[in-house]
Design a protein around this motif. Structure first.
Motif, PDB file in Angstrom:
ATOM      1  N   LEU A  96      40.753  12.146  12.761  1.00 35.42           N
ATOM      2  CA  LEU A  96      40.036  11.533  11.280  1.00 35.42           C
ATOM      3  C   LEU A  96      38.892  13.110  11.999  1.00 35.42           C
ATOM      4  CD1 LEU A  96      38.892   8.069  11.577  1.00 35.42           C
ATOM      5  CD2 LEU A  96      39.923   8.908   9.499  1.00 35.42           C
ATOM      6  N   ALA A  97      38.054  14.039  11.209  1.00 36.45           N
ATOM      7  CA  ALA A  97      37.360  14.768  10.979  1.00 36.45           C
ATOM      8  C   ALA A  97      36.123  14.408  11.320  1.00 36.45           C
ATOM      9  CB  ALA A  97      37.461  16.390   9.798  1.00 36.45           C
ATOM     10  N   LEU A  98      35.522  15.718  12.361  1.00 37.25           N
ATOM     11  CA  LEU A  98      34.022  14.655  12.148  1.00 37.25           C
ATOM     12  C   LEU A  98      32.885  15.923  12.270  1.00 37.25           C
ATOM     13  CD1 LEU A  98      31.599  11.977  12.580  1.00 37.25           C
ATOM     14  CD2 LEU A  98      31.720  12.826  15.586  1.00 37.25           C
ATOM     15  N   ASP A  99      31.955  15.531  11.065  1.00 30.13           N
ATOM     16  CA  ASP A  99      31.281  17.111  10.726  1.00 30.13           C
ATOM     17  C   ASP A  99      29.810  16.602  11.265  1.00 30.13           C
ATOM     18  OD1 ASP A  99      32.687  18.977   9.640  1.00 30.13           O
ATOM     19  OD2 ASP A  99      31.929  18.091   7.911  1.00 30.13           O
ATOM     20  N   VAL A 100      29.012  17.339  12.015  1.00 33.13           N
ATOM     21  CA  VAL A 100      27.952  16.545  12.836  1.00 33.13           C
ATOM     22  C   VAL A 100      26.762  18.065  12.075  1.00 33.13           C
ATOM     23  CG1 VAL A 100      26.813  16.375  14.976  1.00 33.13           C
ATOM     24  CG2 VAL A 100      28.786  15.778  14.411  1.00 33.13           C
ATOM     25  N   ALA A 101      25.863  17.716  11.553  1.00 33.65           N
ATOM     26  CA  ALA A 101      25.006  18.684  10.529  1.00 33.65           C
ATOM     27  C   ALA A 101      23.960  19.100  11.730  1.00 33.65           C
ATOM     28  CB  ALA A 101      24.409  18.333  10.101  1.00 33.65           C
ATOM     29  N   GLN A 102      23.621  17.908  12.724  1.00 32.83           N
ATOM     30  CA  GLN A 102      21.967  17.534  13.659  1.00 32.83           C
ATOM     31  C   GLN A 102      23.016  17.174  15.034  1.00 32.83           C
ATOM     32  OE1 GLN A 102      18.935  15.927  12.642  1.00 32.83           O
ATOM     33  NE2 GLN A 102      17.538  16.263  14.703  1.00 32.83           N
ATOM     34  N   ALA A 103      22.942  18.246  16.392  1.00 35.66           N
ATOM     35  CA  ALA A 103      23.381  18.178  17.016  1.00 35.66           C
ATOM     36  C   ALA A 103      22.155  16.703  17.559  1.00 35.66           C
ATOM     37  CB  ALA A 103      22.384  19.232  18.881  1.00 35.66           C
ATOM     38  N   GLY A 104      23.879  15.688  18.995  1.00 36.06           N
ATOM     39  CA  GLY A 104      22.772  14.562  19.089  1.00 36.06           C
ATOM     40  C   GLY A 104      23.708  13.491  19.530  1.00 36.06           C
ATOM     41  N   THR A 105      23.078  12.633  19.752  1.00 41.97           N
ATOM     42  CA  THR A 105      23.738  11.349  20.610  1.00 41.97           C
ATOM     43  C   THR A 105      24.700  10.406  19.502  1.00 41.97           C
ATOM     44  OG1 THR A 105      22.477  11.268  22.646  1.00 41.97           O
ATOM     45  CG2 THR A 105      23.582   9.375  22.984  1.00 41.97           C
ATOM     46  N   TYR A 106      25.539  10.164  19.766  1.00 40.61           N
ATOM     47  CA  TYR A 106      26.255   9.819  18.192  1.00 40.61           C
ATOM     48  C   TYR A 106      27.051   8.600  18.961  1.00 40.61           C
ATOM     49  CZ  TYR A 106      24.793  13.419  14.836  1.00 40.61           C
ATOM     50  OH  TYR A 106      24.754  14.135  14.031  1.00 40.61           O
ATOM     51  N   TYR A 145      28.521   9.605  22.571  1.00 44.40           N
ATOM     52  CA  TYR A 145      28.857  11.397  22.923  1.00 44.40           C
ATOM     53  C   TYR A 145      27.280  11.959  22.632  1.00 44.40           C
ATOM     54  CZ  TYR A 145      33.433   9.729  22.654  1.00 44.40           C
ATOM     55  OH  TYR A 145      34.926   8.515  23.057  1.00 44.40           O
ATOM     56  N   VAL A 146      26.920  13.350  23.584  1.00 44.56           N
ATOM     57  CA  VAL A 146      26.222  13.971  23.316  1.00 44.56           C
ATOM     58  C   VAL A 146      26.675  15.437  22.478  1.00 44.56           C
ATOM     59  CG1 VAL A 146      24.703  15.883  23.774  1.00 44.56           C
ATOM     60  CG2 VAL A 146      25.103  13.325  24.936  1.00 44.56           C
ATOM     61  N   VAL A 147      26.988  15.438  20.975  1.00 42.24           N
ATOM     62  CA  VAL A 147      27.248  16.251  20.095  1.00 42.24           C
ATOM     63  C   VAL A 147      26.713  17.345  19.976  1.00 42.24           C
ATOM     64  CG1 VAL A 147      28.946  15.595  18.624  1.00 42.24           C
ATOM     65  CG2 VAL A 147      28.751  13.736  19.741  1.00 42.24           C
ATOM     66  N   PRO A 148      26.749  18.438  20.475  1.00 45.92           N
ATOM     67  CA  PRO A 148      26.695  19.967  19.759  1.00 45.92           C
ATOM     68  C   PRO A 148      26.879  20.063  17.976  1.00 45.92           C
ATOM     69  CG  PRO A 148      27.383  20.121  21.344  1.00 45.92           C
ATOM     70  CD  PRO A 148      27.824  18.938  21.047  1.00 45.92           C
ATOM     71  N   ALA A 149      26.437  20.208  17.088  1.00 48.15           N
ATOM     72  CA  ALA A 149      26.594  20.814  15.753  1.00 48.15           C
ATOM     73  C   ALA A 149      27.571  21.026  15.633  1.00 48.15           C
ATOM     74  CB  ALA A 149      25.245  21.703  14.986  1.00 48.15           C
ATOM     75  N   GLY A 150      28.590  20.923  14.828  1.00 50.42           N
ATOM     76  CA  GLY A 150      29.518  21.164  14.384  1.00 50.42           C
ATOM     77  C   GLY A 150      30.721  20.313  13.905  1.00 50.42           C
ATOM     78  N   ARG A 151      32.144  21.101  13.618  1.00 49.35           N
ATOM     79  CA  ARG A 151      32.634  20.243  13.039  1.00 49.35           C
ATOM     80  C   ARG A 151      34.141  19.485  14.477  1.00 49.35           C
ATOM     81  NH1 ARG A 151      37.116  19.687   8.460  1.00 49.35           N
ATOM     82  NH2 ARG A 151      35.531  18.449   7.423  1.00 49.35           N
ATOM     83  N   TYR A 152      34.580  18.154  14.210  1.00 58.93           N
ATOM     84  CA  TYR A 152      35.296  17.874  15.712  1.00 58.93           C
ATOM     85  C   TYR A 152      36.654  17.229  15.076  1.00 58.93           C
ATOM     86  CZ  TYR A 152      31.300  19.060  18.320  1.00 58.93           C
ATOM     87  OH  TYR A 152      30.131  19.588  19.297  1.00 58.93           O
ATOM     88  N   THR A 153      37.315  16.721  15.816  1.00 59.54           N
ATOM     89  CA  THR A 153      38.283  15.925  15.160  1.00 59.54           C
ATOM     90  C   THR A 153      38.093  14.537  16.457  1.00 59.54           C
ATOM     91  OG1 THR A 153      39.939  17.656  15.292  1.00 59.54           O
ATOM     92  CG2 THR A 153      41.076  15.406  15.097  1.00 59.54           C
ATOM     93  N   LEU A 154      38.117  13.582  15.610  1.00 64.85           N
ATOM     94  CA  LEU A 154      37.983  12.281  15.899  1.00 64.85           C
ATOM     95  C   LEU A 154      39.480  11.552  16.577  1.00 64.85           C
ATOM     96  CD1 LEU A 154      35.858   9.622  17.677  1.00 64.85           C
ATOM     97  CD2 LEU A 154      36.639   8.774  15.310  1.00 64.85           C
TER      98      LEU A 154
END
Length: 172
Positions: A96-106, A145-154
């Protein structure tokens, strides 16, 4: 003599019984499901999706929306990075693609014990916490997870069934 036999039977019978402390920590069986609250409230209304077999065709997992994902047989999935627990030929997985607009813990919540990895341009992110979901909600596993802003693959791997419910939420 009979008193001695009765005492032996009572001692033997109680030897396998759990102590009072153990009995009090046993969770009761769920009779009905309970809707989770707070950031996990969207869990009860999942939208359907089919997992991708590679990052390029991975559907978007919307943050804050539960998704009921149809997974693929493990041999059909081309993971960006080999999962730590890839599963066998009879397990299921997907991307799955995961777009994180704001860095934080997800927090990623699942209804199974499947393995998950969040993979970005610099590799897999390390989890910072693991836990179980609230009792009787259907949420079996939660990973932070602590995730910086950006596009990720889950990456989902090693699932025993072709269906899984997934929810990604920011922690406040």
């Amino acid at each position: 003599m009979y008193r001695s036999i009765i005492m032996i039977v009572l001692i033997a019978a109680s030897a396998g019984a759990p102590a009072a402390e153990e009995m009090s920590t046993t969770k009761p069986a769920c009779i009905t499901n309970v809707a989770p609250s707070g950031e996990l409230a969207p869990w009860v209304n999942p939208v359907p999706a089919k997992a991708g077999s590679e990052a390029a065709n991975a559907p978007l997992l919307s943050v804050g929306k539960a998704t009921s994902v149809t997974l693929l047989p493990t041999p059909d999935v081309h993971y960006a990075l080999r999962p730590e627990k890839p599963g066998g030929s009879v397990s299921y997985g997907g991307l799955l693609a995961l777009d994180v607009a704001q860095a934080g813990t997800y927090r990623i919540a699942l209804n199974s014990a499947a393995w998950i990895d969040i993979v970005g341009k610099d590799g897999a992110l390390r989890s910072v916490a693991h836990g179980h979901g609230p009792d009787c909600t259907g949420i079996r596993k939660m990973v932070d997870y602590v995730v910086p802003a950006g596009r990720y693959t889950l990456q989902i791997s090693a699932n025993g069934a072709a269906q899984i419910t997934v929810l990604a939420v920011p922690m406040k």
